[in-house]
Design a protein around this motif. Structure first.
Motif, PDB file in Angstrom:
ATOM      1  N   TRP A  62     -16.338  -9.531 -30.954  1.00  0.00           N
ATOM      2  CA  TRP A  62     -15.389  -9.872 -30.124  1.00  0.00           C
ATOM      3  C   TRP A  62     -14.987 -11.227 -29.906  1.00  0.00           C
ATOM      4  O   TRP A  62     -15.427 -12.205 -30.612  1.00  0.00           O
ATOM      5  N   LYS A  63     -13.786 -11.339 -29.291  1.00  0.00           N
ATOM      6  CA  LYS A  63     -13.255 -12.742 -29.500  1.00  0.00           C
ATOM      7  C   LYS A  63     -14.002 -13.504 -28.592  1.00  0.00           C
ATOM      8  O   LYS A  63     -14.408 -13.213 -27.452  1.00  0.00           O
ATOM      9  N   PRO A  64     -14.030 -14.982 -28.911  1.00  0.00           N
ATOM     10  CA  PRO A  64     -15.077 -15.941 -28.183  1.00  0.00           C
ATOM     11  C   PRO A  64     -14.711 -15.822 -26.688  1.00  0.00           C
ATOM     12  O   PRO A  64     -15.677 -15.848 -25.765  1.00  0.00           O
ATOM     13  N   TRP A  65     -13.460 -16.012 -26.243  1.00  0.00           N
ATOM     14  CA  TRP A  65     -13.092 -16.060 -25.047  1.00  0.00           C
ATOM     15  C   TRP A  65     -13.451 -14.751 -23.970  1.00  0.00           C
ATOM     16  O   TRP A  65     -13.802 -14.927 -22.753  1.00  0.00           O
ATOM     17  N   LEU A  66     -13.254 -13.786 -24.850  1.00  0.00           N
ATOM     18  CA  LEU A  66     -13.420 -12.313 -24.292  1.00  0.00           C
ATOM     19  C   LEU A  66     -14.939 -12.099 -23.851  1.00  0.00           C
ATOM     20  O   LEU A  66     -15.466 -11.801 -22.917  1.00  0.00           O
ATOM     21  N   SER A  67     -15.765 -12.293 -24.941  1.00  0.00           N
ATOM     22  CA  SER A  67     -17.258 -12.600 -24.653  1.00  0.00           C
ATOM     23  C   SER A  67     -17.846 -13.492 -23.630  1.00  0.00           C
ATOM     24  O   SER A  67     -18.516 -13.123 -22.589  1.00  0.00           O
ATOM     25  N   ALA A  68     -17.127 -14.802 -23.466  1.00  0.00           N
ATOM     26  CA  ALA A  68     -17.798 -15.795 -22.365  1.00  0.00           C
ATOM     27  C   ALA A  68     -17.253 -15.257 -21.058  1.00  0.00           C
ATOM     28  O   ALA A  68     -18.022 -15.288 -20.161  1.00  0.00           O
ATOM     29  N   MET A  69     -16.017 -14.789 -20.974  1.00  0.00           N
ATOM     30  CA  MET A  69     -15.534 -14.188 -19.612  1.00  0.00           C
ATOM     31  C   MET A  69     -16.387 -13.006 -19.310  1.00  0.00           C
ATOM     32  O   MET A  69     -16.671 -12.888 -18.022  1.00  0.00           O
ATOM     33  N   VAL A  70     -16.647 -12.134 -20.079  1.00  0.00           N
ATOM     34  CA  VAL A  70     -17.597 -10.720 -19.682  1.00  0.00           C
ATOM     35  C   VAL A  70     -18.765 -11.309 -19.331  1.00  0.00           C
ATOM     36  O   VAL A  70     -19.161 -10.878 -18.193  1.00  0.00           O
TER      37      VAL A  70
END
Length: 362
Positions: A62-70
């Motif tokens: 996953w993209k880092p920003w997407l993982s962080a937001m989820v």
């Protein structure tokens, strides 16, 4: 003076540098003290979400920003909102301090008069009654005032958390390389800190909410006054070792009996002693024992200190800070002992995490 006894230039430079670092750190902490709960909260949620973050970024790609937001959204729903609900409920119910204290004084006087009429024993003198009322007033006011900035703390906490979760390897590497400690002690701090955070951030709130929900059922069944408020108070009180939720439901039962509701009061007392007590033991011996066995004194003094510093959020952060301070004392002893590698700190040459990468801090 003998040259051998002179202080070396290196030692002088080290002391001067340490003094400068301590002064600057003190200035930063003093001026940014409002954000200390946010930093503690961000670290707490980072440790809880760490394994899943690495799994999403390095296994699932996953993209880092997407993982962080989820993970931030999941932590908000699962961890933050239940605690915030209890805090907001208490603020809503106890927000009017004068009305609350008037009801509390009537409640306390009723219990005192009933016990004195039955056993002819003055369990609390007038002076002690005044002290209890004064303490309750000060404690409730300070605790509630410490929660009015909760929204600001949560927003800044997630702002900090995002940068931790987006580049977790860099974050851990910076912390690990900045710590002036042996590798074994860095690993010890990371492992112990992870266990402490998991026990306090997950174990204690789960036990508290579990007891509160079970007690809430009893409050509704037996017609206790203000059952929803009592649920919040029971959940908060269950975090206190030894006395726990009994500090709430026993006075309530006595008050109900004093009001003439003898059957309901005795029924609620039996329900709480058996069902709520069994729930407490079941959760503590199953969940908390698997996480970390925290000494009751750490929890007691941690809660007192944490409530004074952070309001209701101190229920979680206070015990962590006390336990972490004790851990640092142990690390100091190990760091400067004559033994290079104490037997209880022997670690493999390469500490591997579950995802196959080097575990730098936690």
């Amino acid at each position: 003076m003998n040259k051998d006894k002179q202080i070396s230039n290196i030692a002088i430079k080290q002391v001067a540098l340490i003094a400068i670092i301590l002064v600057l750190t003190g200035l930063i902490c003093f001026n940014l003290s409002l954000f200390i709960p946010s930093v503690l909260g961000a670290i707490t949620i980072y440790v809880v979400c760490r394994r899943y973050n690495f799994y999403l970024q390095e296994e699932k790609k996953w993209k880092p920003w997407l993982s962080a937001m989820v993970l931030m959204l999941a932590s908000l729903i699962i961890l933050i909102l239940p605690v915030y609900f209890i805090v907001d409920l208490l603020i809503d119910k106890l927000g009017n301090a004068q009305v609350y204290m008037a009801k509390f004084n009537v409640f306390l006087d009723k219990i005192h008069s009933y016990i004195y009429s039955k056993v002819n024993f003055d369990i609390l003198s007038k002076e002690n009654m005044d002290k209890v009322k004064g303490f309750a007033g000060r404690f409730s006011t300070s605790a509630l005032s410490g929660t009015f900035n909760t929204l600001t703390v949560i927003m800044s906490m997630y702002f900090i958390l995002y940068f931790m979760l987006e580049r977790p390897r860099l974050f851990e590497k910076v912390l690990s390389s900045s710590a002036p400690l042996k590798r074994a002690n860095i690993s010890l701090i990371g492992d112990k800190l992870r266990k402490l955070i998991m026990a306090n951030a997950i174990g204690i709130p789960v036990v508290a909410i579990g007891q509160g929900v079970v007690a809430l059922v009893g409050y509704f069944i037996f017609g206790a006054p203000s059952p929803v408020l009592l649920f919040a108070l029971t959940a908060a009180a269950s975090m206190i070792p030894v006395v726990g939720a009994a500090i709430v439901y026993i006075p309530v039962c006595v008050f109900m009996i004093a009001e003439g509701n003898t059957g309901q009061g005795l029924g609620l007392a039996a329900y709480c002693l058996v069902v709520v007590g069994l729930t407490d033991n079941l959760l503590r011996f199953t969940l908390l024992k698997k996480l970390e066995n925290i000494h009751p004194l750490n929890t007691v003094f941690g809660i007192i200190m944490g409530m004074n510093l952070f309001g209701f959020m101190g229920l979680i952060f206070g015990p962590i800070l006390i336990s972490f301070t004790v851990l640092l004392i142990q690390v100091y002893r190990n760091e400067f002992s004559d033994e290079d590698s104490p037997p209880d700190l022997e670690l493999p040459g390469k500490d591997n995490d579950e995802d196959g990468k080097v575990n730098l801090i936690v």
